[in-house]
Motif scaffolding. Sequence first.
Motif, PDB file in Angstrom:
ATOM      1  N   ILE A 237     106.185  49.395  40.359  1.00 50.08           N
ATOM      2  CA  ILE A 237     105.313  48.389  40.988  1.00 50.08           C
ATOM      3  C   ILE A 237     104.444  49.045  42.048  1.00 50.08           C
ATOM      4  N   PHE A 238     105.040  49.950  42.822  1.00 54.37           N
ATOM      5  CA  PHE A 238     104.284  50.690  43.838  1.00 54.37           C
ATOM      6  C   PHE A 238     103.157  51.493  43.181  1.00 54.37           C
ATOM      7  N   PHE A 239     103.487  52.201  42.115  1.00 50.81           N
ATOM      8  CA  PHE A 239     102.502  53.036  41.420  1.00 50.81           C
ATOM      9  C   PHE A 239     101.311  52.202  40.960  1.00 50.81           C
ATOM     10  N   GLY A 240     101.590  51.075  40.307  1.00 48.32           N
ATOM     11  CA  GLY A 240     100.511  50.240  39.799  1.00 48.32           C
ATOM     12  C   GLY A 240      99.643  49.672  40.904  1.00 48.32           C
ATOM     13  N   PHE A 370      88.529  32.668  35.844  1.00 51.99           N
ATOM     14  CA  PHE A 370      89.119  31.455  36.414  1.00 51.99           C
ATOM     15  C   PHE A 370      90.327  31.005  35.583  1.00 51.99           C
ATOM     16  N   ALA A 371      90.199  31.033  34.261  1.00 55.69           N
ATOM     17  CA  ALA A 371      91.281  30.594  33.376  1.00 55.69           C
ATOM     18  C   ALA A 371      92.511  31.494  33.505  1.00 55.69           C
ATOM     19  N   PHE A 372      92.275  32.821  33.565  1.00 53.96           N
ATOM     20  CA  PHE A 372      93.404  33.751  33.710  1.00 53.96           C
ATOM     21  C   PHE A 372      94.075  33.593  35.066  1.00 53.96           C
ATOM     22  N   ALA A 373      93.278  33.382  36.118  1.00 52.41           N
ATOM     23  CA  ALA A 373      93.844  33.190  37.448  1.00 52.41           C
ATOM     24  C   ALA A 373      94.672  31.907  37.519  1.00 52.41           C
ATOM     25  N   ILE A 374      94.208  30.873  36.849  1.00 50.93           N
ATOM     26  CA  ILE A 374      94.954  29.612  36.794  1.00 50.93           C
ATOM     27  C   ILE A 374      96.307  29.828  36.115  1.00 50.93           C
ATOM     28  N   ALA A 375      96.305  30.652  35.058  1.00 49.89           N
ATOM     29  CA  ALA A 375      97.520  30.857  34.270  1.00 49.89           C
ATOM     30  C   ALA A 375      98.618  31.553  35.069  1.00 49.89           C
ATOM     31  N   LEU A 376      98.249  32.457  35.970  1.00 53.96           N
ATOM     32  CA  LEU A 376      99.268  33.185  36.729  1.00 53.96           C
ATOM     33  C   LEU A 376      98.772  33.485  38.144  1.00 53.96           C
ATOM     34  N   PRO A 377      98.946  32.556  39.058  1.00 50.32           N
ATOM     35  CA  PRO A 377      98.455  32.762  40.421  1.00 50.32           C
ATOM     36  C   PRO A 377      99.429  33.573  41.282  1.00 50.32           C
ATOM     37  N   ASP A 378      99.803  34.775  40.834  1.00 49.76           N
ATOM     38  CA  ASP A 378     100.668  35.663  41.617  1.00 49.76           C
ATOM     39  C   ASP A 378      99.918  36.963  41.852  1.00 49.76           C
ATOM     40  N   LEU A 379      99.469  37.155  43.070  1.00 46.10           N
ATOM     41  CA  LEU A 379      98.533  38.231  43.388  1.00 46.10           C
ATOM     42  C   LEU A 379      99.132  39.621  43.184  1.00 46.10           C
ATOM     43  N   SER A 380     100.327  39.868  43.738  1.00 43.12           N
ATOM     44  CA  SER A 380     100.887  41.215  43.725  1.00 43.12           C
ATOM     45  C   SER A 380     101.201  41.703  42.316  1.00 43.12           C
ATOM     46  N   LEU A 381     101.693  40.806  41.459  1.00 44.82           N
ATOM     47  CA  LEU A 381     102.037  41.206  40.095  1.00 44.82           C
ATOM     48  C   LEU A 381     100.791  41.478  39.265  1.00 44.82           C
ATOM     49  N   PHE A 382      99.766  40.685  39.474  1.00 49.01           N
ATOM     50  CA  PHE A 382      98.494  40.909  38.788  1.00 49.01           C
ATOM     51  C   PHE A 382      97.920  42.277  39.170  1.00 49.01           C
ATOM     52  N   LEU A 383      97.978  42.595  40.479  1.00 44.46           N
ATOM     53  CA  LEU A 383      97.497  43.886  40.969  1.00 44.46           C
ATOM     54  C   LEU A 383      98.207  45.040  40.269  1.00 44.46           C
ATOM     55  N   VAL A 439     107.470  47.173  33.874  1.00 43.96           N
ATOM     56  CA  VAL A 439     108.082  46.441  34.988  1.00 43.96           C
ATOM     57  C   VAL A 439     107.208  45.258  35.400  1.00 43.96           C
ATOM     58  N   SER A 440     105.880  45.461  35.435  1.00 45.46           N
ATOM     59  CA  SER A 440     104.967  44.377  35.829  1.00 45.46           C
ATOM     60  C   SER A 440     105.035  43.216  34.846  1.00 45.46           C
ATOM     61  N   ILE A 441     105.091  43.518  33.547  1.00 42.06           N
ATOM     62  CA  ILE A 441     105.170  42.454  32.544  1.00 42.06           C
ATOM     63  C   ILE A 441     106.467  41.667  32.687  1.00 42.06           C
ATOM     64  N   MET A 442     107.579  42.383  32.920  1.00 46.03           N
ATOM     65  CA  MET A 442     108.863  41.696  33.108  1.00 46.03           C
ATOM     66  C   MET A 442     108.820  40.764  34.328  1.00 46.03           C
ATOM     67  N   GLU A 443     108.211  41.260  35.409  1.00 46.43           N
ATOM     68  CA  GLU A 443     108.103  40.430  36.611  1.00 46.43           C
ATOM     69  C   GLU A 443     107.171  39.238  36.394  1.00 46.43           C
ATOM     70  N   ILE A 444     106.098  39.453  35.632  1.00 47.92           N
ATOM     71  CA  ILE A 444     105.162  38.371  35.348  1.00 47.92           C
ATOM     72  C   ILE A 444     105.833  37.292  34.494  1.00 47.92           C
ATOM     73  N   VAL A 445     106.662  37.708  33.533  1.00 51.63           N
ATOM     74  CA  VAL A 445     107.386  36.738  32.705  1.00 51.63           C
ATOM     75  C   VAL A 445     108.279  35.864  33.586  1.00 51.63           C
ATOM     76  N   ARG A 446     108.959  36.499  34.549  1.00 48.10           N
ATOM     77  CA  ARG A 446     109.813  35.719  35.459  1.00 48.10           C
ATOM     78  C   ARG A 446     108.970  34.770  36.308  1.00 48.10           C
TER      79      ARG A 446
END
Length: 452
Positions: A237-240, A370-383, A439-446
């Motif tokens: 997560i740090f690397f990404g 806008f549509a993608f942001a609506i789908a997952l409004p979690d800033l750190s995981l998107f980054l 790791v990012s995908i797993m966190e996004i799924v959660r």
Amino acid sequence: MDLPAVKQSTTENDKSKKMTQSVVTDDYDPYEHRQVKHPTNNWQTFAHFLKASIGTGVLAMPAAFANAGYINGFLLTVIIGIVAVHSLHILIDCMYELCKRKRVPYLSFSEAMTVGFQEGPPIFKCILPIAKPFVDGFLAFYHFGTCCVYVVFIAESIKQIIDEYSVVLDVRLHMCFILLPLFLIFSIRNLQILATFSSVANLLLFVGFGVILYYVFDDLPAIQERKPFETLNKLPIFFGTVLFALEAIGVILAIEENMEKPKAFVKPCGTLNLGMLIVLGLYIAIGFFGYLKYGDKALGSITLNLPQKSILAQGIKIFFAITIWISYALQGYVTANIVWNKYLAKRVKDTGKHVLFELLVRCAIVLLTFAFAIALPDLSLFLSLVGAFCLSILGLIFPALLQICVQYRTGYGKWKFRLAKNLLLIIFGAVGGMMGTYVSIMEIVRAYTKYT
């Protein structure tokens, strides 16, 4: 851009011409033949560079350090920063060398990769047909993803202010409210005009960072309360996140292409080195002291950790929302340029309607972000996802591959040092990218399960 073909000759006369052409090619300077419709001067380019490189990524650095620890975070940020700058240098140098060989003033990233694969080891010949759309696709997707992150950031910043002084609303509603301002800024198609906005945004940024550091240094905890090292499973997560923060490869190439004096970009004390030195120092300072202040409670943007009751803190959130709004146009410029100028413009036969259709394409891009942001409004995981997946390929692997291809003719030096260096760079990008993406995908799924 049509690339000139190199014809094979067998007669003495043709050989003589070929030798003459080789000498001329050595003297050919692509920079002197580059014609830009709206060139930017060195100061405008520097302003664009800072604005492109200092976005939501720097505000996420305390959260990144929370996934690494303050010693790991400091050392790894410096290492990733040096590797990222080196990769940009070899990419721009290789593009310049290929322009000289082909006697053209400019090659885009995807065109340079295509020519490089043509002139490189035979093993790359099989991917020639997909090289250009593949690189363009990654570039467009990365900057599209960055715009999605920016939509989330602006909406989150406005939400915190409105929640405090008015009615509490879902962050998705705030995303709806900012659609029109995003349409307006994204309708500006000229980087020279955007330079004025970038200069204002940079001023607001540095005022904002001063206020952030004021709050961070207020009652700073002892360093013993924070972890010097974190567990290895948090490092992807740090690397990404750090790679996302440091790299804005498409915008950097775009502003270099539009320079009035592009030679100044890669000089030892030029725009790239000076700009990255400032950016890296700022990122380390915000990351280190932000983590020291907030620890594991550091959010996806440090502005979200500022006191809710403070008017000054709320004002700074407005400052950063404005600067990221301007950055949205810069990051989206690359996506719009690729989608419209490279692939769609040639399909519209009526040139008089080009501006109208380009604006419609830009509107469509805004709606999709806008549509993608609506789908997952979690800033750190998107980054983290965007940084790990796209930038490990665009910022590390592709430049190394390109240099391997460009140096195939001239050799890799004693003990093939340059080949070994680039292979290590490819391995570094591939391992970090795959781990960070997984790791990012797993966190996004959660997170998606939580939001739904």
